[in-house]
Design a protein around this motif. Structure first.
Motif, mmCIF file in Angstrom:
data_model
loop_
_atom_site.group_PDB
_atom_site.id
_atom_site.type_symbol
_atom_site.label_atom_id
_atom_site.label_comp_id
_atom_site.label_asym_id
_atom_site.label_seq_id
_atom_site.Cartn_x
_atom_site.Cartn_y
_atom_site.Cartn_z
ATOM 1 N N LYS A 98 5.861 8.016 -4.869
ATOM 2 C CA LYS A 98 5.777 9.471 -5.045
ATOM 3 C C LYS A 98 6.741 10.001 -6.095
ATOM 4 O O LYS A 98 6.803 11.193 -6.315
ATOM 5 C CB LYS A 98 6.014 10.164 -3.703
ATOM 6 C CG LYS A 98 4.947 9.799 -2.691
ATOM 7 C CD LYS A 98 5.109 10.528 -1.404
ATOM 8 C CE LYS A 98 3.988 10.116 -0.461
ATOM 9 N NZ LYS A 98 3.908 10.923 0.709
ATOM 10 N N ARG A 134 0.275 3.178 -5.960
ATOM 11 C CA ARG A 134 0.802 2.365 -4.863
ATOM 12 C C ARG A 134 1.682 1.262 -5.409
ATOM 13 O O ARG A 134 1.597 0.913 -6.581
ATOM 14 C CB ARG A 134 -0.347 1.755 -4.061
ATOM 15 C CG ARG A 134 -1.177 2.814 -3.336
ATOM 16 C CD ARG A 134 -2.431 2.222 -2.812
ATOM 17 N NE ARG A 134 -3.204 1.799 -3.988
ATOM 18 C CZ ARG A 134 -4.435 1.343 -3.944
ATOM 19 N NH1 ARG A 134 -5.044 1.210 -2.802
ATOM 20 N NH2 ARG A 134 -5.063 0.991 -5.041
ATOM 21 N N CYS A 135 2.488 0.712 -4.572
ATOM 22 C CA CYS A 135 3.407 -0.357 -4.948
ATOM 23 C C CYS A 135 2.641 -1.511 -5.604
ATOM 24 O O CYS A 135 3.080 -2.056 -6.610
ATOM 25 C CB CYS A 135 4.162 -0.837 -3.706
ATOM 26 S SG CYS A 135 5.559 -1.887 -4.082
ATOM 27 N N ARG A 136 1.483 -1.856 -5.093
ATOM 28 C CA ARG A 136 0.718 -2.984 -5.641
ATOM 29 C C ARG A 136 0.170 -2.698 -7.039
ATOM 30 O O ARG A 136 -0.256 -3.619 -7.730
ATOM 31 C CB ARG A 136 -0.409 -3.373 -4.699
ATOM 32 C CG ARG A 136 -1.530 -2.372 -4.619
ATOM 33 C CD ARG A 136 -2.667 -2.915 -3.795
ATOM 34 N NE ARG A 136 -3.667 -1.904 -3.566
ATOM 35 C CZ ARG A 136 -4.387 -1.840 -2.480
ATOM 36 N NH1 ARG A 136 -4.226 -2.712 -1.528
ATOM 37 N NH2 ARG A 136 -5.293 -0.899 -2.354
ATOM 38 N N ASP A 137 0.158 -1.433 -7.462
ATOM 39 C CA ASP A 137 -0.315 -1.077 -8.794
ATOM 40 C C ASP A 137 0.726 -1.340 -9.873
ATOM 41 O O ASP A 137 0.403 -1.308 -11.060
ATOM 42 C CB ASP A 137 -0.713 0.409 -8.836
ATOM 43 C CG ASP A 137 -1.839 0.735 -7.872
ATOM 44 O OD1 ASP A 137 -2.732 -0.115 -7.694
ATOM 45 O OD2 ASP A 137 -1.812 1.838 -7.302
ATOM 46 N N ASP A 139 0.811 -1.223 0.000
ATOM 47 C CA ASP A 139 0.000 0.000 0.000
ATOM 48 C C ASP A 139 0.843 1.271 0.000
ATOM 49 O O ASP A 139 0.300 2.370 -0.040
ATOM 50 C CB ASP A 139 -0.936 0.023 1.216
ATOM 51 C CG ASP A 139 -2.118 -0.910 1.038
ATOM 52 O OD1 ASP A 139 -2.545 -1.094 -0.121
ATOM 53 O OD2 ASP A 139 -2.609 -1.459 2.030
ATOM 54 N N ARG A 140 2.159 1.122 0.027
ATOM 55 C CA ARG A 140 3.050 2.285 0.054
ATOM 56 C C ARG A 140 2.870 3.116 -1.217
ATOM 57 O O ARG A 140 2.866 2.594 -2.333
ATOM 58 C CB ARG A 140 4.488 1.802 0.176
ATOM 59 C CG ARG A 140 5.523 2.891 0.181
ATOM 60 C CD ARG A 140 6.925 2.324 0.399
ATOM 61 N NE ARG A 140 7.296 1.286 -0.547
ATOM 62 C CZ ARG A 140 7.870 1.525 -1.735
ATOM 63 N NH1 ARG A 140 8.138 2.735 -2.103
ATOM 64 N NH2 ARG A 140 8.196 0.514 -2.528
ATOM 65 N N LEU A 141 2.705 4.444 -1.049
ATOM 66 C CA LEU A 141 2.584 5.347 -2.192
ATOM 67 C C LEU A 141 3.923 5.490 -2.890
ATOM 68 O O LEU A 141 4.962 5.612 -2.246
ATOM 69 C CB LEU A 141 2.107 6.729 -1.747
ATOM 70 C CG LEU A 141 0.623 6.875 -1.458
ATOM 71 C CD1 LEU A 141 0.323 8.261 -0.880
ATOM 72 C CD2 LEU A 141 -0.217 6.637 -2.696
#
Length: 139
Positions: free
Chosen positions: A6, A16-19, A2-4
């Motif tokens: 940036k 987010r990392c998962r994207d 879930d980390r953004l």
């Protein structure tokens, strides 16, 4: 996950990392051949006269604005899969031609005049998530 992320202009508030594809999450990107291929091809895309992308302004407006700083001629013609689905339904009698003609998913033909001005066999189309290899004579 879930980390953004940036560091991507225009996407700082929601990417987010998962994207990201799995190869972008590799701990050693420098030694990841797929990641390096994507980086190389992305950098080369700025040499193109225009880009045709399977997206639309309302979805990817901020990132399209950033891409336009490197390649100003971008044609967002998507979502292609929705257009195809609507055409197939119309062909199978699930939609009438008048329903399709008034559909939200009308075909965006804004790139056609640009395409018509290009020499024959000078434009390459690669579908979303495709990796293509061109012979040295083309690149």
């Amino acid at each position: 996950m879930d980390r953004l992320i940036k560091s991507v202009p225009g996407m700082e508030t929601f990417l987010r990392c998962r994207d990201l594809p799995t190869f972008c999450r590799a701990s050693d990107v420098e030694n990841n051949s797929v990641a390096q291929l994507v980086v190389k091809q992305t950098r080369k895309s700025t040499e193109a006269e225009a880009l045709i992308l399977n997206t639309f302004e309302e979805l990817d407006g901020p990132i399209l604005s950033q891409i336009r700083t490197k390649c100003p001629h971008i044609y967002a013609i998507g979502p292609i899969h929705a257009q195809l689905n609507a055409r197939l339904k119309a062909k199978n009698g699930e939609l009438t031609s008048s329903q399709f003609a008034n559909s939200f998913w009308e075909v965006d033909r804004s790139c056609i005049s640009w395409l018509d001005k290009q020499p024959n066999q000078s434009v390459i189309y690669a579908g979303a998530s495709s990796i293509i290899f061109l012979p040295p004579s083309i690149t």
